[in-house]
Structures are given as C-alpha cells and as structure tokens.
Design a protein around this motif. Structure first.
Motif, mmCIF file in Angstrom:
data_model
loop_
_atom_site.group_PDB
_atom_site.id
_atom_site.type_symbol
_atom_site.label_atom_id
_atom_site.label_comp_id
_atom_site.label_asym_id
_atom_site.label_seq_id
_atom_site.Cartn_x
_atom_site.Cartn_y
_atom_site.Cartn_z
ATOM 1 N N ALA A 147 1.081 -1.029 -0.184
ATOM 2 C CA ALA A 147 0.064 0.080 -0.041
ATOM 3 C C ALA A 147 1.406 1.087 -0.227
ATOM 4 O O ALA A 147 0.623 2.126 -0.858
ATOM 5 C CB ALA A 147 -0.528 -0.190 1.591
ATOM 6 N N ASN A 148 2.344 1.342 0.727
ATOM 7 C CA ASN A 148 3.305 1.947 1.093
ATOM 8 C C ASN A 148 3.879 2.543 -0.391
ATOM 9 O O ASN A 148 3.887 3.479 -1.399
ATOM 10 C CB ASN A 148 3.753 2.495 1.503
ATOM 11 C CG ASN A 148 4.857 3.141 2.134
ATOM 12 O OD1 ASN A 148 5.529 3.714 1.662
ATOM 13 N ND2 ASN A 148 3.940 4.494 2.300
ATOM 14 N N ASN A 149 3.770 1.342 -1.502
ATOM 15 C CA ASN A 149 4.288 1.836 -2.522
ATOM 16 C C ASN A 149 3.153 2.643 -3.221
ATOM 17 O O ASN A 149 3.987 2.913 -4.700
ATOM 18 C CB ASN A 149 4.751 0.244 -3.129
ATOM 19 C CG ASN A 149 6.371 -0.270 -2.544
ATOM 20 O OD1 ASN A 149 6.458 -0.084 -1.774
ATOM 21 N ND2 ASN A 149 6.239 -1.987 -2.365
ATOM 22 N N GLU A 150 1.975 2.497 -3.437
ATOM 23 C CA GLU A 150 1.182 2.892 -4.118
ATOM 24 C C GLU A 150 1.043 4.055 -4.091
ATOM 25 O O GLU A 150 0.835 4.383 -5.166
ATOM 26 C CB GLU A 150 -0.185 2.078 -3.988
ATOM 27 C CG GLU A 150 -0.551 1.061 -4.553
ATOM 28 C CD GLU A 150 -1.245 0.619 -5.981
ATOM 29 O OE1 GLU A 150 -1.177 1.748 -6.997
ATOM 30 O OE2 GLU A 150 -0.749 -0.160 -6.221
ATOM 31 N N VAL A 151 1.317 4.707 -2.771
ATOM 32 C CA VAL A 151 1.263 5.623 -2.421
ATOM 33 C C VAL A 151 2.792 6.735 -2.830
ATOM 34 O O VAL A 151 2.953 7.986 -3.485
ATOM 35 C CB VAL A 151 1.475 6.394 -0.990
ATOM 36 C CG1 VAL A 151 2.130 7.729 -0.527
ATOM 37 C CG2 VAL A 151 0.381 5.285 -0.119
ATOM 38 N N HIS A 276 -1.913 5.656 3.687
ATOM 39 C CA HIS A 276 -1.282 4.818 4.037
ATOM 40 C C HIS A 276 0.325 5.584 4.043
ATOM 41 O O HIS A 276 1.071 4.725 3.545
ATOM 42 C CB HIS A 276 -1.787 3.890 2.647
ATOM 43 C CG HIS A 276 -2.711 3.404 2.835
ATOM 44 N ND1 HIS A 276 -2.791 2.068 3.391
ATOM 45 C CD2 HIS A 276 -4.068 3.492 2.713
ATOM 46 C CE1 HIS A 276 -4.378 1.424 3.493
ATOM 47 N NE2 HIS A 276 -4.848 2.280 2.379
ATOM 48 N N ASP A 277 -0.002 6.858 4.512
ATOM 49 C CA ASP A 277 1.910 7.284 4.270
ATOM 50 C C ASP A 277 2.410 6.552 5.583
ATOM 51 O O ASP A 277 1.938 6.066 6.270
ATOM 52 C CB ASP A 277 2.059 8.613 4.890
ATOM 53 C CG ASP A 277 1.249 8.837 6.219
ATOM 54 O OD1 ASP A 277 2.095 9.074 7.255
ATOM 55 O OD2 ASP A 277 0.083 9.931 6.885
ATOM 56 N N LEU A 278 4.093 6.263 5.580
ATOM 57 C CA LEU A 278 4.767 5.348 6.003
ATOM 58 C C LEU A 278 4.494 6.000 7.541
ATOM 59 O O LEU A 278 4.595 4.840 8.537
ATOM 60 C CB LEU A 278 6.318 5.495 5.586
ATOM 61 C CG LEU A 278 7.239 4.574 6.690
ATOM 62 C CD1 LEU A 278 7.124 3.799 5.626
ATOM 63 C CD2 LEU A 278 8.557 5.503 6.360
ATOM 64 N N LEU A 279 4.419 7.053 8.087
ATOM 65 C CA LEU A 279 4.792 7.863 9.355
ATOM 66 C C LEU A 279 3.352 7.127 10.108
ATOM 67 O O LEU A 279 3.036 6.412 11.177
ATOM 68 C CB LEU A 279 4.452 9.128 9.740
ATOM 69 C CG LEU A 279 3.938 9.781 11.558
ATOM 70 C CD1 LEU A 279 5.680 8.728 11.773
ATOM 71 C CD2 LEU A 279 4.726 10.834 11.271
ATOM 72 N N ALA A 280 1.559 7.176 9.568
ATOM 73 C CA ALA A 280 0.669 6.213 9.792
ATOM 74 C C ALA A 280 0.282 4.906 9.842
ATOM 75 O O ALA A 280 0.350 4.585 11.638
ATOM 76 C CB ALA A 280 -0.049 6.564 9.398
ATOM 77 N N SER A 281 0.930 3.927 9.328
ATOM 78 C CA SER A 281 1.641 2.640 9.532
ATOM 79 C C SER A 281 2.732 2.218 10.573
ATOM 80 O O SER A 281 2.411 1.486 11.272
ATOM 81 C CB SER A 281 2.589 2.574 8.201
ATOM 82 O OG SER A 281 1.316 2.761 6.867
ATOM 83 N N LEU A 282 4.191 3.402 10.539
ATOM 84 C CA LEU A 282 4.620 3.082 11.795
ATOM 85 C C LEU A 282 4.140 3.692 13.020
ATOM 86 O O LEU A 282 4.353 2.608 13.988
ATOM 87 C CB LEU A 282 5.946 4.154 11.748
ATOM 88 C CG LEU A 282 7.097 4.045 12.851
ATOM 89 C CD1 LEU A 282 7.465 2.410 12.503
ATOM 90 C CD2 LEU A 282 8.220 5.758 12.558
ATOM 91 N N LEU A 283 3.058 3.882 13.211
ATOM 92 C CA LEU A 283 2.490 4.439 14.151
ATOM 93 C C LEU A 283 1.778 3.316 14.676
ATOM 94 O O LEU A 283 1.263 3.092 16.259
ATOM 95 C CB LEU A 283 2.036 5.775 14.295
ATOM 96 C CG LEU A 283 2.860 6.990 14.223
ATOM 97 C CD1 LEU A 283 1.793 8.375 14.497
ATOM 98 C CD2 LEU A 283 3.850 7.447 16.008
ATOM 99 N N GLU A 284 0.728 2.916 13.932
ATOM 100 C CA GLU A 284 -0.263 1.881 14.161
ATOM 101 C C GLU A 284 0.777 0.625 14.791
ATOM 102 O O GLU A 284 0.509 -0.208 15.890
ATOM 103 C CB GLU A 284 -1.111 1.166 12.912
ATOM 104 C CG GLU A 284 -1.882 2.454 12.735
ATOM 105 C CD GLU A 284 -2.738 2.571 11.123
ATOM 106 O OE1 GLU A 284 -2.759 0.945 11.064
ATOM 107 O OE2 GLU A 284 -3.861 2.781 10.822
ATOM 108 N N ALA A 285 1.782 0.583 13.541
ATOM 109 C CA ALA A 285 2.634 -0.782 14.416
ATOM 110 C C ALA A 285 2.875 -0.756 16.356
ATOM 111 O O ALA A 285 3.249 -2.091 16.641
ATOM 112 C CB ALA A 285 3.762 -1.737 13.546
#
Length: 527
Positions: A147-151, A276-285
């Motif tokens: 999903a991040n690759n799509e962004v 789906h930006d990297l920071l949002a995914s990082l914070l969720e993880a």
C-alpha cells in the motif's frame, strides 16, 4: 622531580605504544595488504588529500575501486595503522560481505563519525545493533507495505509532472531545455515524494531559493540535510554569532524537530483513518507493541530523520547520475523509451499503479546499472568482535581465507564489489542487459549491494526502487536526454582516455566525504 615524573610517563607511553605496534605488525604480517600511517576514520581523511599508505579516504576507495584488491592479490586486505595502532580490513568480496552481514556472532555495527552525525536525534534503526536494532526493525518493517509502494508511485507521478512544468518553462525554440545541476532538481523532487509518502505532506514545487524567507517543512528539511554536519556538531553558542546563515541553520533545525514532533502527535490522534503514509503505518505498528518493545517519541523522531536522510539524498544522487549515464549512452535511452511507450502509450499519460513496475524490466535494469556504476554508497562499516576469517579470491580466482583479528574495523567496499571482474565480466562497461539475465531470481544479483544485504539491508529499498523506476519511465517517455552543448567538449572521450576514465571524470564525487556527483547539467529535448 616534576621533569623526572614527566619523562617516566612519556617513556611508559612510548613503551606501551611500541609493544602495541609490534604485536599489531606480528599479527598481520602474513595477511595480504599494506601498512598505513593513519587510520581511515581519522579526521585527516576529511582534511588531507588521499593516499592508500598515508591517508585513506572515500575518494581513494572510489578512484581505485577493485584495483587495490588486484594489486595485492586478494579481495580481502588487512591494513595495520601505525599512528593509532589498530587494524582495518578492506573487503571487496561479495561472499565475504554476505558473511559479515549475516554472522552476528563475529561482526557488529561500529560507532564512528557517521554514527555520531546520524545519531543527532538519538539512536535509530540505522545506527543500533543487537536487541535495540531488532526492536526498531520490529516496529518499522511492517510500515513498508505494498500500500505504501502505491503511495510512492502516485506521488512520484504527481511530483514528476510538477517538475516537467519547470523543465518546459525553459524550453527554447529548438524544443530544448537545459537543467543546470540536475541533482538539485532531483533533490527537490525526491523530497516531495518522501514528504507525501512518508509523512502525508503534499508539497508544490518550491519557489527558487531566496524568493521566500518563510520557514516551512521542506525548507527546514533541506537545511538539515544540506548542513548536516553543522547542524549537529556546532556548539550552541555559535548560533549567537551575527552570521545570517548560522541563524538560518538554527531555525531550520528547530523548525524541523518541532514539526516532526507535532506530526507524530497529529498522526497518533488520527489513527484508524485509513492513511497509508509511512508514519501512520509506523505509529499503528508501534501502538501494537507494549512496554520496552515500543519506540518512544524521541526514537520515532530519530527514525523519521533517518527515513528523510536515506530516502531523499541517496535517491536524488542516483537519479542525477543515471540521467547523465543515459545522456552518455543514447542507445540504452532509446530502449528505455520504447519500453515505457509500449506500457503507457506515447500520449504522455502514465498509470498511477505500482503494478506497472513489473512491466518495466529494462527501466529497472538501467537503474540497477546506474547504482552499480555510480551508486552514492561507497562503503559501510562493521567491527570484528571475535577472531575469525573471511573468504577471499586472488586475482586468478583462487579461493583463500584471510585472518581477521578481534577489534578490527571492517570497511565493506561496495564500489570495489560493483567493479569486480570476478562478478561482472567487463565491469566498466555500461550494460543494463547484464541485469536482465540476472533478474530471473527473486534475490538481488550476486554482488549488487547498493542497499546492502541480509537483515541489515536497506528497509526502504522498494520505496527507492518504485520512485526511481517511475521517474525514469515518465521522464524518458516525455524527453530525450542529451549532453548540454556547453558540456560536449568537456565530456567527450579525450585522446588516450578510457571509457572508465571519462565516466569517472564526469561523475566525480562532490568532495572527499561523499560519493555524490556534482555539477551535472543535462539537456532535455521534448519528444
């Protein structure tokens, strides 16, 4: 009395130093290599011109590439340093580097000048080792998703089209536009991509330098990256000096840190919104971890800085060098154009799907060859934490083992591996086809190390590849890339000069601390 004590201390230090040197030379006497006066990481390697036996620096490694391994008849070289008695091991062997990157019992990350700068906001995924590194990676790795690759792909399309407007604004009556110092434009474009894909900032093409004094996130990020050493080394009192540039650096550093901290807080409050930006995914993880397994806000800040540093500067240097290579080798440029046209048509439109990557094998091969010939990372550094040995090859291809003493600094010489005749046949030839033959495997070709290897390999590899392949396909679909008229005489093959010498003259490093090329002008001709 005083002079007697002083003399005794000096004699004692001299004896200790002599004993260290004797043991050092005895331990390394049977190993291939040479004796050097200064260690490679000494401050003098930045200040003084390079010489292998006196003052080894990055520029020497880039210039000599695999030559020094051929000269000393081994792809692993052991070099004792006399001034600060210790051993440096230069590794120009793919198998040995793979062993170093996977054998954590005998090799580890080492602190050095680079880590001092990269740890400016604290330890992070790039500079930690062992359990702390595993904690960073456990949180960060899930963020680099399809999903991040799509962004990344979509934002590269948008940012590249904005750059096209800058190029087209300079078109003359012959349909040509010269972009001077194309690396600066690539730095802006890659900053726009990572700002959106990593942090959710959608930026417009910025005003030219000096047109606006207002501080903003891209301006602060550029200040931090362009003045990295000054930002983190100068003592705080220097910012009180009446020097405008120093005040601007201080303002950029403070604004960058404040904005990233605010961004972390805002994203954490907005979790679950479907970003789906990297920071949002990082914070969720990160929120899924508990206690010591999660990352603090300070650690997140440091990791964000590393994403920006690694995902912006290296990509911009790579794209600038690859555009110059395409100008030097127009036959490969035409093949890239034909491939892009067959995928996207010739009407200057392009799909925003990351799936398009699989339809652009030659474009990817051009990027791989560009990274091999002129990649921005010349070496990485490790340390031997136990006595061990490394596999090596002689100039005739005979396999040998080279002893590596405990405590030795390991210099993984990526440039040497990328120019190894054992791996690449004719290593100085620009030949993207070599990767079309090797890309049948899901793994990287043996000896291709721009993103390192093993678990410590670059976690943002697919981010960089998606961005670069998309940009190259779009750009070559719209323009022919040529050597500028004012550079043709300077860049042509001179009498008695080899193709290697010409290319290295054109793609020379900016200065001895970095392998990034500089002063690269390119002409774009609208198709």
């Amino acid at each position: 009395m005083f002079w007697g004590v002083l003399l005794a201390v000096l004699v004692s230090l001299l004896v200790q130093y002599t004993i260290k040197v004797v043991f050092l030379l005895r331990a390394t006497s049977k190993s291939p290599g040479w004796i050097a006066f200064l260690p490679p990481a000494a401050l003098t390697s930045v200040i003084l011109p390079g010489h292998p036996r006196l003052n080894w620096n990055r520029a020497i490694g880039w210039k000599m590439k695999h030559d020094m391994y051929t000269r000393y008849n081994s792809t692993v070289l052991v070099v004792p340093n006399l001034l600060a008695p210790r051993t440096t091991v230069f590794v120009g062997d793919a198998e040995a580097i793979r062993r170093i990157n996977t054998d954590h019992r005998h090799f580890a990350k080492t602190a050095g000048v680079n880590n001092f700068v990269l740890n400016a906001w604290g330890a992070n995924i790039l500079t930690t080792d062992g359990a702390p590194w595993r904690r960073h990676r456990k949180v960060i790795a899930p963020s680099f998703t399809e999903a991040n690759n799509e962004v990344v792909w979509r934002e590269t399309v948008r940012s590249t089209r904005l750059w096209f407007e800058q190029v087209d604004a300079g078109v003359d009556d012959q349909g040509k536009s010269i972009v001077k110092n194309v690396e600066e434009d690539m730095a802006t474009m890659t900053l726009m991509v990572i700002s959106k894909a990593a942090f959710g900032y959608e930026l417009d093409w910025p005003a030219k330098k000096g047109e606006s004094a207002e501080m903003n996130f891209p301006e602060a990020a550029r200040i931090v990256l362009d003045h990295l050493l000054a930002v983190h080394v100068l003592p705080s009192w220097t910012y009180l000096l009446p020097i405008k540039k120093l005040r601007r650096i201080k303002a950029g550093k403070e604004f960058f840190e404040a904005q990233v901290r605010k961004l972390i807080d805002d994203r954490r409050a907005d979790l679950g919104s479907g970003r789906h930006d990297l920071l949002a995914s990082l914070l969720e993880a990160n929120d899924q971890e508990s206690g010591h397994a999660s990352l603090s806000n300070d650690e997140l800040l440091s990791d964000v800085f590393i994403f920006l540093f690694a995902g912006h500067e290296t990509s911009s240097n790579t794209l600038a060098a690859t555009l110059v290579l395409l100008a030097l080798y127009p036959e490969s440029q035409e093949r890239l154009y034909q491939e892009a046209a067959s995928v996207f048509g010739k009407d200057d439109s392009i799909t925003t799907s990351w799936d398009s990557f699989n339809s652009l094998p030659f474009t990817y091969a051009v990027l791989q060859e560009g990274l091999r010939l002129a990649g921005p990372v010349g070496f990485t550094t490790k340390m031997a934490i136990q006595n061990t040995s490394l596999p090596a090859l002689t100039r005739d291809g005979e396999k040998i083992q080279v002893h590596v003493p405990k405590g030795a600094t390991i210099r993984e010489n990526v440039s040497a591996v990328h120019y190894s005749p054992h791996l690449w046949g004719d290593p100085f030839k620009f030949d993207p086809d070599r990767f079309l033959k090797k890309n049948n495997s899901k793994d990287d070709p043996d000896g291709w190390l721009p993103f390192s290897s093993g678990l410590r390999g670059c976690i943002g590899r697919n981010f960089a590849i998606a961005e670069s392949v998309c940009f190259l396909a779009m750009t070559l679909l719209r323009y022919k890339v040529e050597i500028p008229e004012h550079r043709k005489e300077e860049w042509k093959l001179k009498e008695g000069e080899t193709e290697r010498e010409r290319r290295e003259r054109i793609l020379k490093p900016r200065w001895i601390v970095t392998l990034a090329p500089h002063d690269l002008d390119v002409t774009f001709v609208r198709r």
